[in-house]
Scaffold this active site. Sequence first.
Site, PDB file in Angstrom:
ATOM      1  N   CYS A  39       0.674  -1.311  -0.080  1.00 15.20           N
ATOM      2  CA  CYS A  39       0.029   0.042   0.238  1.00 15.20           C
ATOM      3  C   CYS A  39       0.868   1.215  -0.116  1.00 15.20           C
ATOM      4  CB  CYS A  39      -0.871  -0.083   1.166  1.00 15.20           C
ATOM      5  SG  CYS A  39      -0.039   0.139   2.874  1.00 15.20           S
ATOM      6  N   CYS A  46       3.130   1.732   3.246  1.00 14.35           N
ATOM      7  CA  CYS A  46       4.390   0.962   2.877  1.00 14.35           C
ATOM      8  C   CYS A  46       5.267   1.657   2.113  1.00 14.35           C
ATOM      9  CB  CYS A  46       3.945  -0.445   2.206  1.00 14.35           C
ATOM     10  SG  CYS A  46       2.890  -1.333   3.132  1.00 14.35           S
ATOM     11  N   ASP A  81       9.701  18.596 -34.307  1.00 14.38           N
ATOM     12  CA  ASP A  81      10.911  18.989 -35.584  1.00 14.38           C
ATOM     13  C   ASP A  81      10.680  18.131 -36.597  1.00 14.38           C
ATOM     14  OD1 ASP A  81      13.335  19.338 -36.233  1.00 14.38           O
ATOM     15  OD2 ASP A  81      13.835  17.313 -35.995  1.00 14.38           O
ATOM     16  N   ASP A 128      14.614  15.044 -32.439  1.00 14.07           N
ATOM     17  CA  ASP A 128      15.628  13.987 -32.341  1.00 14.07           C
ATOM     18  C   ASP A 128      17.071  14.438 -32.716  1.00 14.07           C
ATOM     19  OD1 ASP A 128      15.579  14.805 -35.334  1.00 14.07           O
ATOM     20  OD2 ASP A 128      16.421  12.741 -35.636  1.00 14.07           O
ATOM     21  N   ASP A 153      17.877  20.034 -31.200  1.00 12.02           N
ATOM     22  CA  ASP A 153      16.606  19.997 -30.589  1.00 12.02           C
ATOM     23  C   ASP A 153      16.692  20.047 -28.906  1.00 12.02           C
ATOM     24  OD1 ASP A 153      15.237  20.158 -32.862  1.00 12.02           O
ATOM     25  OD2 ASP A 153      15.488  17.933 -33.361  1.00 12.02           O
TER      26      ASP A 153
END
Length: 738
Positions: free
Chosen positions: A53, A56, A457, A637, A641
């Site tokens: 839980c 915990c 991009d 990518d 960028d």
Amino acid sequence: MTLAERITAADDYGHVSPSACPACAVAPAAERLAELTAPQDARLMLSIPTAHCAACISTVESGLAGVPGVRSARVNLTMRRVSVEAEPQVDAETLIAALKGVGYEAHELDAGLLSATETDRQGRDLLMRLGVAGFSMMNVMLLSVAVWSGAEDATRDLFHWISGAIALPTVVFAGQPFFKSAWAALRVGRLGMDVPISLALILASAISVFETMNSGHHAYFDAAVMLSFFLLAGRYLDHRTRAVARSAAEELAALEVPRATVIRAGTEQVVAISDLAVGELVRVRPGGRMPVDGVVIEGTSEIDRSLLTGESLPAWAGPDTAVSAGEVNLTGPLTLRVTAAGKDSSLHRMADLVAVAESAKTRYTSLAERAARAYSPLVHLLSFSAFGFWMWKTGGDLRFAINISAAVLIITCPCALGLAVPAVVTAASGRLFRKGLLIKHGTALERLAEVDTVVFDKTGTLTLGAPELTNLAAQPRQAAEVALALAEASSHPLAQALVQGARAAGLHPAQIRDLREVPGYGIEGKWNGGIVRLGRVGWCQAAALPMTATYLSLGDGQTHGFTFTDRLRPGAEAAVAALKAQGMAVRLISGDAEGPVAELAARLGIADWVAGALPAEKAALVGDLTAAGHHVLMVGDGLNDTAALARAHVSISPASALDAARVASDIVLLGQDMAPIADALRIAGQSARRIKENFAISALYNVVAVPLALVGLATPLAAALAMSLSSITVSLNALRLK
């Protein structure tokens, strides 16, 4: 700069080593970043089978944080594990002792193994105890029918004793998961969620024995056994719903191969993965899963990378092909030279990234933990207050007061509150992983739900960075065959794209002599007694076209322009359309020339676009949007960028991106298909709604159920049913993610 120039520049200024698969490239980049920030840290993994839980999570993490040398501790509640970043002198025994001190059993895990066997064992254990409780419950209920039907005196006492003989061992056996957890908490002075449950079981059994010894009219052995059954049923169903909402970490764990066939001294031996060393030779037969990262040194085959990359088509593998742990060998035997195994494999590093992301703190998890931490003491206070009030109110009716106290203990257990967030995060991360998205940062899902603007991009993101011939059909056949012959002598990307397009159209190269490449200009040769050229516009004395092109000069004043477009990444059109349908503002920003950017924007239906942007301008645009109150998702990518990715509210990079971009992003797109990006935004929005719904369910349950228990309208059995149903409802609500 044209596409050809940008490709050439990229080739001149840097080269990215190929990876076995795009997915596996994610982990090493993140690992390198970790090494820069904390080079001396060691990672230890512990199993904590009794954690279940939100309270915990808080107790375990705070307990470990107090150990000298521990930098951070993150609990993955789904897999019941804790990942600890610590200084090298901290060992597993120290951490296990610290967890024992706060009431939790812990075991060190082999960092090279990912299997969830402990979770499976716990499920089988719960099911076994549930079966015993169910069988006993049916027998005790049969005996109770006789008592309810009017059995009196010695006959009633006999049935009570027989019921007790069945019920008491059952409660002791079936209630062990609750008793062990409660005792471990009490030993260290903590009130966990299983303490009130255990007290209720003990009270129900004790008052039944007391009634039987005193020839009382009522005993509650049937209630005690049924209480055990329904509590176990709720816990087991919660266990199963978590398994259905399989997390991304568990998806990766399912790819683990525990043993490998290694070739030593010319013979094959089956050994554990942990016994393999870099440089050893491993044999993988058709149908087998790659046990290690390695390079093929013998054999050819096709490999299935779909579970790691989302790509459905098999990939060819032969000598010098890099492969990764978790991929499937399909058609032929392969011999690999090991480059990484066990905890050093890319599969393990990916699982680490996911586990850390799933365990990270969000504002929702922090809220749930604070509420659960405050709620546990309140449960006992309410129960003891109810007991005192009803003892006074009824003039000392111990049986009635204990029943109400037990019902309050059970019905106020905050299990549903503790499950509200983890159940949703687990379900969402699993679904996104199956769609090809790897969440690297724990708060990314939460931030993704707030996005209203998506910035893309162009090259390498919406497109593959691979030129595609567009006007071959408009060229004379003879000119096309001459261009094909010249292009075959060049390794330039545009020349190779021309060759691919011409070959696909069924063309054959013309007979050209004395072929030679002129660096920086193109290819020339002799045809029909004259010089023919393929290359730059000025060198071929052609008229420039307003798009990416290479030019053919036939030497007699005739010139032809072969135009190219950047190939769209699969799913790009679908992703943009879906994002717009969700009400997102979509923008395109690129460092490319205006012509190609305008063409792509028109093709995808993006009205707001910027061409020729420098890296600083990309970051500035994202910053301006943020300052205007927008929550920006940046998808990119390249190295140019990186600043924009870091500045965005949340960011995504393809796995084929440069290391810097992958490290800066929060989420990695494993396959080539862009369509999952729209799915990610939709699922993130659903997740936020489901978490709020789960909080509402928990609050409504307590508002209705607690007063009923306090005024005596809920028996312990009814309380067990209500508590179990609330936990199951919260878990099932999380599974509604689509």
